[in-house]
Enzyme design. Structure first.
Site, short mmCIF file in Angstrom:
data_model
loop_
_atom_site.label_atom_id
_atom_site.label_comp_id
_atom_site.label_asym_id
_atom_site.label_seq_id
_atom_site.Cartn_x
_atom_site.Cartn_y
_atom_site.Cartn_z
CB THR B 175 -0.88 0.05 1.27
OG1 THR B 175 -0.02 0.04 2.41
CG2 THR B 175 -1.83 -1.14 1.33
CB SER B 190 1.35 -4.34 3.64
OG SER B 190 1.44 -2.97 3.42
N GLY B 191 1.85 -6.66 5.55
CA GLY B 191 1.50 -8.04 5.89
C GLY B 191 1.59 -8.34 7.38
N GLY B 192 1.58 -7.30 8.20
CA GLY B 192 1.68 -7.47 9.65
C GLY B 192 0.51 -8.23 10.24
CD GLU B 193 -2.28 -6.11 10.60
OE1 GLU B 193 -1.99 -5.53 9.54
OE2 GLU B 193 -1.69 -5.88 11.68
CG ASN B 277 1.36 -5.29 13.64
OD1 ASN B 277 1.31 -4.73 12.56
ND2 ASN B 277 0.93 -6.53 13.82
CG ASP B 319 -2.14 -3.17 15.14
OD1 ASP B 319 -1.13 -3.69 14.64
OD2 ASP B 319 -2.98 -2.55 14.46
#
Ligand SMILES: O=C(O)c1cc(C(=O)O)c2c(n1)C(=O)C(=O)c1cc(C(=O)O)[nH]c1-2
Ligand SMILES: O=C(O)c1cc(C(=O)O)c2c(n1)C(=O)C(=O)c1cc(C(=O)O)[nH]c1-2
Lengths: 600, 600
Positions: B175, B190-193, B277, B319
């Protein structure tokens, strides 16, 4: 009862909610220039506002005051309504309705989002457009794509009643607005490209109960004709006037759809509208005049019975649907006061008729490019009186199936399509958004399957010869049938016009400009590039003493179908994709309301 | 070679296309206030423009000059760029890029629409946003949602090179914007979740060849740390500084994503950014400090090696991603000129550090509601020096799994999220768009499956106690750590700010207002309701002698995920749907660029 409504003055004194006089709510609302309660502004479809705060001296200073995204892409036709302090905004499929608080900068008071089967989308011929809401008797009326007609409580958005008008599985859909007349709601239907037998239907405005339905084609009891009293060019139509003009049962899949605009004369108690193309587009397959497709109707709203009819394009060979708006004006012709009806037909002729009896007074080309007919025969003694004199070279019937007739002007989308003209009583002129586009047309044989396209023609579209402009915005004298001035536009003007007492006329362009021009000269006074191409209609209202001008942008409709549906093959969209391919250099999809005002 | 770039003056004289000096193109472009060549305007991420034609005396007269719909719904973050006479506009997924001709009222010169697998959408945690393009060396750089990095010829839109940075099937998406530095392009992920081991990667700006990659977690050779030379709070980090703070292999799914903003100091030759996070959101599952998640990094762009680091939130329990922007400013502290870096962290503390060495100078709450930590320990002799002092009541680790910790401030989306602040060298103040939101947080046990959400917490969000406002727009003195003024906003301010030499500051609101306030007092000087909620960042440029201000509207992002993704369950969107439910009373989806100017 009918006779009660004879003067605007007496009417405005009546109570708003009297059920039997539903139109009083409309008449009161439309006489108040601060509001905009039906799509055309007023029953006469003049699209004229008495507001003059914004005028030819200051419109150049106008600027956007606020804006609102509808959350929906594809073509945004029609305009918002303003009733009191609330603005009502609608969208194309899925046909969301927003009630916006004008006292709180457009805060959303309520939102109505119908649940519709998305399978209706491929059954819509010319984008997922909707030409907007109507207000009457405390209710907002929406006619959804899937033909569900809904009455919403204007304050809360709650459904008061709803009724299903047709069946998308049979090719029946809706894009048109509705017209509240007296205690009825008049609604049309689309499906001319799917072999639908189209009709206009009156529902009880309080309950949604069906009161009458009048088809465009079929036996007299279906078309609600009185063979003795319903006239055409002054003569009774006689028995089976439609049936006689079709081969066998072809009238059952005959089209004549009613997806255009409706006007109403409360004094004559007559409703006016036009019917669309006969199905299929291949003329060889349906010998005869195909009545009453391509016809102007004057009907009694109480009974639905037709007082008179006039067929502009008998045995259509070009898809020149006769559905365009029918503004009503009182003007002098040859020194005599006449109650007129004016109609800029897809076929390129501007017609002026006596609206009391359907007498044909003027029929002249409003785009000099028109070539498919040399003229309309105005000789009352001629056997072809009132008929267009077709030029053989451009006759797809004459040239035959699987023959490509080239250079026909206008293209199938007409010298004008659904985009409504405006009229200023101050100048006595009509302001007409036009298409300046020609076509090649190759008919081929098709067979009818319910719910499947029933078209039978391959088209290509391109600008009319002699220039690159695909549109003109013109001023027209309907008493003489003459263009007074003409402003060329790069693309067809697919937006409805607005004339105001400020001596200015507004319209939108497919690139996205809102423009204001001088009503007398056509001189450009203001332009602003809105987010997307404009196929919506300009409206105006007043709030807290200030005049606003509003327009929906959101490119689409037939001209913008390439962008709206993501099509690239030039023949797709019945030739419009190729014709308007350059549009993608100027604008992208998006549904936005932009509201303009003078700076404080 | 590095040393050549020591003064802005010498740089601007260099040739634009010299491969080895890619950043000269950026430096030249960003020194010219008429243009806007990278998302933050300048390498220092001050989001400040020297243009002053629009200023505090006349901004009230500003009005939209033109607008452009992107054709895409959902959240529009970032801003357009202006390079010469061309404006570049990007969209959320599918990440279309438009080149608009400023000499021809926004005519589309070219359009680039990547073909991306739509399966990337459900792998994006917080809407389908994209924070925008960057320009350097005649190329426009786009980092797509599916992690494809593309270099487009700025004149033609043709792909010069493209490279794939990650794999959405493993939860890797993008993003963020990219930053051209010297001969490299720096890109995050991205991809912390989703339990991604995140990284920053440098690609050769002319060929797209990978030059180095630095992970946030893992062994020293993966995080590119020199155990002796890389420091934290003045001390070398030592060997295995990350590994030691994770249990077993957990660093491999440790998050620390790099989806925020990048700044660069050409004199120090250091790049600054923060990591996100640690995965999962359930702190019990990952004992330790989870280094180097939640960390500010200063790295050498040539080698990627870290010069210093500072972890804001060791062992995150809320978070509080540390990815927010890192503006660089030179200000006096205690009378001494300092090269500073300022960072408004999600955790609610505004940090001021010496950017040469990572010395911690100031750490104060920039929202008085912040309660999860009493303060940051500033006692250099304390064993907890530089660490937040966590309040047990708000510790989701302390309260434990399946326990709902209530009333934690700020909520997971922080006192500020990705929306970047602006700095005015004229006032010496930062202008910070903030969230004033608290939460309940209930961690639960999850197991890791590649490409599947790896969250492990249920959240609810609501306005901070004592009022209904969910945001403030504040002015902040970073040398003292003090709020100078604060303008309450109904919703969180999710739009990036712009400060100008006209002594005004611009920002957008989630309801859709573009606002201009007095830089000294915060007084509202102008507002205009754009079509949709604003989560884009305001930028300014000059064209043909006239200053313009531009902003993308299009509600979405994490705060607007309910609208963007059509979610209704209040716990959906990790609690944001319930928290921001009232937003649907103010705005609907839509992607529109609105460009403002003073009237002629
Ligand atoms: O025959 C029909 O049923 C029918 C329906 C519609 C429609 O519903 O929009 C159009 C047409 N025909 C048509 O011929 C046409 O040119 C057209 C243009 C448009 C538009 O909204 O731009 N709709 C339609
Ligand atoms: O950890 C991550 O990888 C990650 C990614 C993103 C993102 O890519 O937008 C966000 C977040 N986290 C996040 O925590 C967050 O608050 C957030 C807000 C937004 C946004 O654009 O509004 N994105 C993200």
């Amino acid at each position: 009862m009918k006779r009660l409504v004879t003067s605007l003055i007496s009417v405005s004194a009546l109570a708003l909610n009297a059920t039997a006089f539903a139109n009083e709510s409309v008449m009161k609302g439309s006489q108040d220039p601060k509001q905009w309660v039906i799509q055309a502004g007023t029953y006469d479809n003049q699209r004229y506002s008495k507001l003059d705060q914004i005028n030819e001296t200051n419109v150049g200073k106008m600027a956007p005051a606020w804006s609102f995204s509808t959350g929906v892409l594809r073509g945004h036709e029609g305009s918002p309504l303003v009733v009191g302090d609330i603005m009502y905004v609608h969208t194309p499929f899925p046909n969301i309705v927003y009630a916006l608080d004008l006292n709180d900068e457009g805060k959303i008071i309520w939102k109505y989002e119908p649940k519709q089967d998305a399978n209706v989308v491929p059954v819509m011929c010319c984008d997922t457009v909707n030409r907007g809401l109507a207000y009457a008797n405390g209710k907002i009326f929406l006619h959804q794509a899937d033909t569900t007609v809904v009455a919403l409580d204007a304050k809360t958005g709650k459904v008061t009643w709803s009724v299903v008008n047709g069946d998308p599985k049979k090719g029946e859909t809706n894009t048109a607005t509705v017209l509240p007349v007296k205690d009825k709601l008049l609604v049309g239907i689309s499906g001319g490209e799917f072999g639908v037998q189209c009709h206009i239907t009156a529902y009880d405005i309080e309950s949604g109960k069906k009161v009458w339905r009048a088809y465009s084609t079929g036996p007299d009891d279906q078309i609600l004709f009185d063979p003795e009293k319903t006239t055409s060019l002054g003569k009774p139509v006689g028995k089976d006037s439609s049936l006689k003009t079709w081969q066998g049962d072809q009238w059952k899949t005959g089209g004549g759809c009613t997806w255009g605009w409706y006007s109403y004369d409360p004094n004559l108690n007559l409703v006016y509208y036009g019917s669309g193309n006969p199905s299929t587009w291949n003329p060889k397959q349906r010998p005869g005049d195909n009545k009453w497709s391509m016809t102007l109707f004057a009907r009694d709203p109480d009974t639905g019975v037709a007082k008179w009819v006039y067929q502009m394009t008998p045995h259509d060979e070009w898809d020149y649907d006769g559905v365009n708006e029918v503004p009503l004006v009182d003007q002098k012709i040859d020194g005599k006061d006449r109650k007129l009806l004016v109609h800029f037909d897809r076929n390129g002729f501007g017609y002026t008729l006596d609206r009391t009896n359907g007498e044909l007074l003027v029929a002249e080309k409003y785009d000099p490019a028109v070539n498919w007919a040399s003229k309309v025969d105005m000789d009352r003694s001629s056997p072809t009186y009132g008929r267009p004199l077709v030029v053989a070279k451009y006759s797809t019937e004459h040239n035959g199936e699987d023959e490509n007739s080239q250079g026909i002007c206008p293209a199938a989308l007409g010298s004008k399509d659904e985009q409504p003209a405006a009229f200023s009583p101050k100048t006595g002129l009509f302001y007409v958004p036009t298409n300046h586009v020609c076509m090649d047309y190759e008919p081929f044989r098709v067979s009818y399957t319910p719910g499947q396209p029933y078209v039978g023609a391959t088209l290509a579209m391109y600008p009319a010869p002699g220039g690159a402009n695909m549109g003109n915005f013109i001023a027209w004298d309907a008493t003489k049938g003459k263009i007074v001035w003409s402003d060329p536009e790069q693309f067809s003007v697919w937006s409805g016009a607005l004339a105001t007492a400020g001596d200015i006329v507004f319209y939108g362009t497919l690139e996205g400009y809102l423009k204001a021009v001088d009503a007398k000269t056509g001189k450009l006074l203001y332009k602003y590039k809105t987010p997307s191409g404009i196929i919506g209609n300009v409206m105006t209202y007043q709030h807290k003493g200030k005049q606003y001008v509003a327009v929906l942008s959101g490119v689409g409709g037939w001209a913008g179908i390439g962008l709206a549906a993501g099509l690239a093959d030039p023949h797709a969209g019945l030739g419009a994709v190729g014709g308007y391919a350059a549009l993608s250099n100027y604008t992208a999809l998006g549904g936005t309301l932009t509201v303009f005002a003078l700076p404080d």
